[in-house]
Write an enzyme that holds these catalytic residues in place. Structure first.
Site, mmCIF file in Angstrom:
data_model
loop_
_atom_site.group_PDB
_atom_site.id
_atom_site.type_symbol
_atom_site.label_atom_id
_atom_site.label_comp_id
_atom_site.label_asym_id
_atom_site.label_seq_id
_atom_site.Cartn_x
_atom_site.Cartn_y
_atom_site.Cartn_z
ATOM 1 C CB CYS A 75 -21.500 -30.803 26.469
ATOM 2 S SG CYS A 75 -21.623 -29.896 28.012
ATOM 3 C CD GLU A 84 -16.017 -29.117 36.790
ATOM 4 O OE1 GLU A 84 -16.989 -28.365 36.885
ATOM 5 O OE2 GLU A 84 -16.080 -30.220 36.228
ATOM 6 C CB CYS A 137 -23.452 -28.486 34.893
ATOM 7 S SG CYS A 137 -24.703 -27.731 33.895
ATOM 8 C CD GLU A 196 -12.440 -25.690 44.986
ATOM 9 O OE1 GLU A 196 -11.194 -25.600 45.069
ATOM 10 O OE2 GLU A 196 -13.116 -24.925 44.275
ATOM 11 C CD GLU A 224 -28.623 -26.551 38.783
ATOM 12 O OE1 GLU A 224 -27.594 -27.263 38.753
ATOM 13 O OE2 GLU A 224 -28.904 -25.759 37.882
ATOM 14 C CB SER A 274 -26.789 -23.855 41.060
ATOM 15 O OG SER A 274 -26.691 -25.096 41.704
ATOM 16 C CE LYS A 323 -17.714 -30.579 32.707
ATOM 17 N NZ LYS A 323 -18.458 -30.353 33.950
ATOM 18 C CD GLU A 326 -28.561 -24.158 44.677
ATOM 19 O OE1 GLU A 326 -28.179 -25.080 43.927
ATOM 20 O OE2 GLU A 326 -27.872 -23.151 44.931
HETATM 21 FE FE1 SF4 Z 1 -19.193 -25.972 29.016
HETATM 22 FE FE2 SF4 Z 1 -18.460 -26.470 26.517
HETATM 23 FE FE3 SF4 Z 1 -17.359 -27.805 28.519
HETATM 24 FE FE4 SF4 Z 1 -19.916 -28.264 27.877
HETATM 25 S S1 SF4 Z 1 -18.125 -28.686 26.592
HETATM 26 S S2 SF4 Z 1 -19.078 -27.996 29.937
HETATM 27 S S3 SF4 Z 1 -20.573 -26.209 27.233
HETATM 28 S S4 SF4 Z 1 -17.155 -25.584 28.133
#
Ligand code: SF4
Length: 401
Positions: A321, A168, A106, A173, A86, A126, A165, A89
Site C-alpha cells: 500500500c 470497496e 485486506c 453489504e 484472521e 479469509s 478502497k 481463522e
Molecule cells: Fe491493495 Fe494497492 Fe489498495 Fe494496498 S493500495 S489495498 S496493495 S490496491
C-alpha cells in the site's frame, strides 16, 4: 497497481469527494470521524520532508484535527483487530480443516481480481473484512453506542493510499441499520492521500507546523505490527507474531527477524512454526506476493501444483500500500524503499509491537465482541465474496455486438 485502471475517471471522482468532505466539515451538521491507513503517515512524512527516523503520526493527527474532524481514529487499530480475527481463522482452519492456501483479504484490488478472474478461489480467501471495513463497522456500531447516537448521526471519512478502497466502501453489504430502519454505509467517503493533501491545501493546514496530537480513544491505539500492513509482507509478519504466541510455540521467531518476507521482491516465502490444539508442532508454509503480474504468475504455479502453500498474503500494488495508486506522485526512484524503511524504523522504535497486547483490542473484546470469530465478529467483521466472472463475460459479449 490500480492507478492505471481508474485514472480516466479518477480526476472527476477525486474532485467530487474532496468537495463533499469540505461541505461536511464546513456544515458540522453531523459527528465527523476520520480514520487513516498506515501508508498515509509515511507518505505525509515524505511529502513534508521529515527526517527518516521522525514519526509523523502525531503531526498527521494534528492536521486532521485542524481540518475539523471531531474524532480521529487509526486504521492500524483495526489492522490489529484483523490480526486477531484472521489469525484465529487460520488457526481454526489448521485445526479443523478448510481451504488451503488461505489468502489474506485486506486488499480490494486482489479481491476484485478473485471475484472477476478466479472465482473458484473465493473459499480460499479469509472471510475477514479489510481493516478499512472493520473500523467502519465498529465506528458505526460500538463507537456510536458509546456516544449514545445512531449510525446515521456519524459521517466517517476514511483516508487511504488506494483508489480501489473507494469501490470497496460502496459494496452494498457494508452497511448498518439506522433507527429509521434504512441502511447507512459504514464508510461515507474515502479520500486518497493525494485528496487529503488537496483538502489540507484548500483549508491552509500545514501539519508539519503543528504540535503533535494523539488519536482518540477507544479506536486509536495500535501496535506497530498493525502499522506494518502498509508494506508488502507486513500482514504476514504481524499475523506470525500473534499466531506464534497464541498457539504457544516454544521458540517464536524474534521480533523483526522474519526477514524473508521483507523487501521489494515480488514473490517471497518463509516457513513458520506453529502448534496445533493437540500440541503438535507444525510448519506453516507462508508466501507473500505483491504486484498484479506476480500474483498471476504465482496462481499459475499453484494451479500447476509446482508449489504448495498454507497461508499467502496478496497485495495488488508492487511493494504494498505504500506504493498505492492514491499516494502522492514522486520523481524519486527510491521513494518506495524510503517509505518501506520508515515503516520498519517505526516498528523498531515502538513499545507496543504485538496486536494481541493492544489494550483497546482487549477492551473491545471484553466489552463488545466477546471473542475472535465469535457471533458478533462474524456479523460485523467478516464477509463473503461473489462470483463476478459471468458479469464480465456478459459485458464483453455486449461490447462485441
Ligand atoms: Fe491493495 Fe494497492 Fe489498495 Fe494496498 S493500495 S489495498 S496493495 S490496491
Amino acid at each position: 497497481g490500480q492507478c492505471s485502471q481508474v485514472c480516466p475517471v479518477g480526476a472527476i471522482t477525486e474532485r467530487n469527494e474532496v468537495i463533499e468532505v469540505l461541505r461536511q466539515l464546513d456544515s458540522k451538521r453531523k459527528i465527523l470521524v476520520c480514520s487513516t491507513a498506515p501508508a498515509i503517515r509515511v507518505a505525509l512524512a515524505e511529502e513534508f520532508n521529515a527526517d527518516p527516523d521522525f514519526n509523523f503520526t502525531g503531526k498527521m493527527v494534528a492536521g486532521l484535527r485542524k481540518l475539523g474532524f471531531d474524532y480521529i481514529f487509526d486504521t492500524n487499530f483495526s489492522a490489529d483487530l484483523t490480526i486477531m480475527e484472521e489469525g484465529t481463522e487460520l488457526i481454526n482452519r489448521l485445526n479443523n480443516g478448510g481451504k488451503f492456501p488461505m489468502f489474506t483479504s485486506c486488499c480490494p484490488g486482489w479481491i476484485n481480481m478473485v471475484e472477476k478472474s478466479y472465482p473458484e478461489l473465493r473459499e480460499n480467501l479469509s472471510t475477514c473484512k479489510s481493516p478499512q471495513q472493520m473500523i467502519g463497522a465498529v465506528i458505526k456500531s460500538y463507537f456510536a453506542k458509546k456516544l449514545g447516537v445512531s449510525t446515521e448521526d456519524i459521517i466517517h471519512v476514511s483516508v487511504m493510499p488506494c483508489t480501489a478502497k473507494k469501490g470497496e466502501a460502496k459494496r452494498p453489504e457494508f452497511v448498518q441499520k439506522g433507527k429509521d430502519g434504512k441502511n447507512y454505509p459504514d464508510i461515507d467517503y474515502v479520500l486518497t492521500t493525494r485528496e487529503l493533501l488537496t483538502l489540507m491545501k484548500l483549508k491552509k493546514v500545514n501539519p508539519a507546523e503543528l504540535a503533535d496530537d494523539k488519536f482518540d480513544s477507544p479506536l486509536g491505539i495500535s501496535s506497530s505490527a498493525g502499522n506494518l500492513f502498509g508494506v508488502t509482507g507486513g500482514v504476514m509478519e504481524a499475523a506470525v507474531r500473534t499466531a506464534q504466541i497464541i498457539t504457544g510455540v516454544e521458540n517464536p521467531i524474534p521480533l523483526g527477524e522474519l526477514k524473508a518476507v521483507r523487501g521489494l521482491e515480488g514473490i517471497k516465502a518463509a516457513t513458520v512454526p506453529l502448534k496445533t490444539k493437540e500440541g503438535k508442532d507444525i510448519n506453516v508454509r507462508a508466501a507473500v506476493v505483491s504486484g498484479g503480474a506476480n500474483i498471476q504468475k504465482f496462481l499459475e504455479k499453484i494451479k500447476n501444483k509446482e508449489v504448495e502453500f498454507d497461508f499467502v498474503e496478496m497485495m495488488m500494488c508492487p511493494g504494498g500500500c505504500i506504493n498505492g495508486g492514491g499516494q502522492p506522485k514522486s520523481a524519486d526512484p527510491k521513494i518506495v524503499t524510503k517509505k518501506m524503511q520508515r515503516m520498519y524504523t517505526m516498528d523498531e522504535q515502538a513499545t507496543l509491537r504485538l496486536s494481541h497486547e493492544n489494550e483497546e483490542i482487549k477492551q473491545i473484546y471484553k466489552e463488545f465482541l466477546i471473542e475472535p470469530n465469535g457471533h458478533l465478529s462474524h456479523e460485523l467483521l467478516h464477509t463473503h465474496y461473489n462470483d463476478r466472472s459471468k458479469a464480465i463475460q456478459d459485458m464483453s459479449l455486449h461490447e462485441k455486438k
